[in-house]
Design a protein around this motif. Structure first.
Motif, mmCIF file in Angstrom:
data_model
loop_
_atom_site.group_PDB
_atom_site.id
_atom_site.type_symbol
_atom_site.label_atom_id
_atom_site.label_comp_id
_atom_site.label_asym_id
_atom_site.label_seq_id
_atom_site.Cartn_x
_atom_site.Cartn_y
_atom_site.Cartn_z
ATOM 1 N N GLY A 8 0.761 -1.206 -0.012
ATOM 2 C CA GLY A 8 0.146 -0.191 0.155
ATOM 3 C C GLY A 8 0.917 1.180 -0.048
ATOM 4 O O GLY A 8 2.154 1.092 0.243
ATOM 5 N N HIS A 89 4.446 -6.824 -9.025
ATOM 6 C CA HIS A 89 3.001 -6.913 -8.825
ATOM 7 C C HIS A 89 2.737 -8.389 -9.161
ATOM 8 O O HIS A 89 1.470 -8.899 -8.560
ATOM 9 N N TYR A 101 -3.565 -5.407 0.672
ATOM 10 C CA TYR A 101 -3.466 -4.002 0.378
ATOM 11 C C TYR A 101 -4.136 -3.347 1.367
ATOM 12 O O TYR A 101 -5.489 -3.603 1.768
ATOM 13 N N ARG A 103 -5.589 -0.345 2.496
ATOM 14 C CA ARG A 103 -6.107 0.950 1.571
ATOM 15 C C ARG A 103 -6.550 2.043 2.668
ATOM 16 O O ARG A 103 -7.400 1.933 3.520
ATOM 17 N N SER A 143 -2.639 2.676 -7.922
ATOM 18 C CA SER A 143 -3.763 1.829 -7.685
ATOM 19 C C SER A 143 -3.950 0.586 -8.436
ATOM 20 O O SER A 143 -4.246 -0.432 -7.862
ATOM 21 N N TYR A 146 -1.507 -1.850 -6.676
ATOM 22 C CA TYR A 146 -2.017 -1.952 -5.478
ATOM 23 C C TYR A 146 -3.195 -3.118 -5.779
ATOM 24 O O TYR A 146 -3.433 -3.980 -4.644
ATOM 25 N N ASN A 147 -4.035 -2.784 -6.632
ATOM 26 C CA ASN A 147 -5.084 -3.720 -6.692
ATOM 27 C C ASN A 147 -5.058 -5.110 -7.104
ATOM 28 O O ASN A 147 -6.051 -6.016 -7.294
ATOM 29 N N ALA A 149 -3.288 -7.215 -5.319
ATOM 30 C CA ALA A 149 -3.202 -7.948 -4.087
ATOM 31 C C ALA A 149 -4.393 -8.877 -4.038
ATOM 32 O O ALA A 149 -5.624 -8.498 -4.392
ATOM 33 N N LYS A 152 -7.931 -7.046 0.484
ATOM 34 C CA LYS A 152 -7.664 -5.729 0.736
ATOM 35 C C LYS A 152 -8.575 -5.115 2.131
ATOM 36 O O LYS A 152 -9.538 -5.790 2.537
#
Ligand code: ADP
Ligand code: S3P
Ligand code: MG
Length: 172
Positions: A8, A89, A101, A103, A143, A146-147, A149, A152
């Motif tokens: 994150g 990633h 993640y 968030r 993002s 990160y997305n 992952a 979340k």
């Protein structure tokens, strides 16, 4: 062995949460930035200053691979940029990997980072106005990574213990 990866944006709490999660689930943790600092014998600031960001990203990728390939089960707290460079990633979905993640909203990040920017070379020299704009743009750009992952967890307005409990319950 199993790896739990926390990712994150800067200031979302990766380093702090990794430490507390480690105590609660009794799994060792490694903070990737600290691992890099020990390996290079330089602070993150000094690496950026002396060698530049591209060199840092190379060492960061190599160090992430070393930890992932180690035979120990561990929690790994990434740096904010780790998922966004090389093929990092893709490694968030590897075998025996659980990636989470953390968030946070722009507001939460701004509030936390305003008081904690000196050791973060990407924002150390920005004033408040520049920082708010930078975080908003940079978080938007990152993002996508990160997305990637697997899980979340929202961290806004939660204590460290609440975030850790939420992680434990999503991983259960
Ligand atoms: N849930 C939380 N509530 C309040 N403050 C937090 C929380 N998690 C982390 N912090 C604080 O936010 C700052 C940044 O945390 P840190 O763990 O260094 O983030 P990261 O490693 O993601 O950059 C630290 O001052 C830390 O104490
Ligand atoms: O977001 C980034 O690119 C970075 C985040 C930092 O880690 P934290 O997210 O723990 O601050 C550290 O790896 C370096 O300053 C670069
Ligand atoms: Mg950190």
């Amino acid at each position: 062995m199993r790896k739990i990866i926390l990712l994150g944006y800067m200031g979302c709490g990766k380093s702090t949460i990794a430490k507390t999660l480690s105590r609660i689930i009794r799994m060792p943790f490694v903070d990737l930035d600290e691992y890099i600092e020990e390996k290079t014998n330089l602070s993150i600031n000094a690496i950026f200053e002396k060698h530049g960001e591209i060199y840092f990203r190379k060492v960061e990728h190599e160090s992430f691979l070393e930890l992932l390939n180690s035979s120990e089960a561990m929690i790994i707290g990434l740096g904010g940029g780790t998922p966004c460079y090389a093929n990092n990633h893709e490694l968030l979905k590897g075998e025996n990997v659980l990636s989470v993640y953390l968030r946070a909203s722009i507001e939460t990040l701004f509030n936390r980072l305003s008081a904690n920017k000196s050791k973060r070379p990407l924002i150390a020299n920005k004033n408040e106005e520049e920082m708010k704009e930078f975080i908003a743009m940079h978080l938007f750009e990152r993002s996508f990574y990160y997305n990637q992952a697997q899980y979340k967890v929202n961290v806004d307005n939660k204590t460290i213990d609440q975030v850790v409990l939420d992680i434990v319950s999503v991983l259960a």
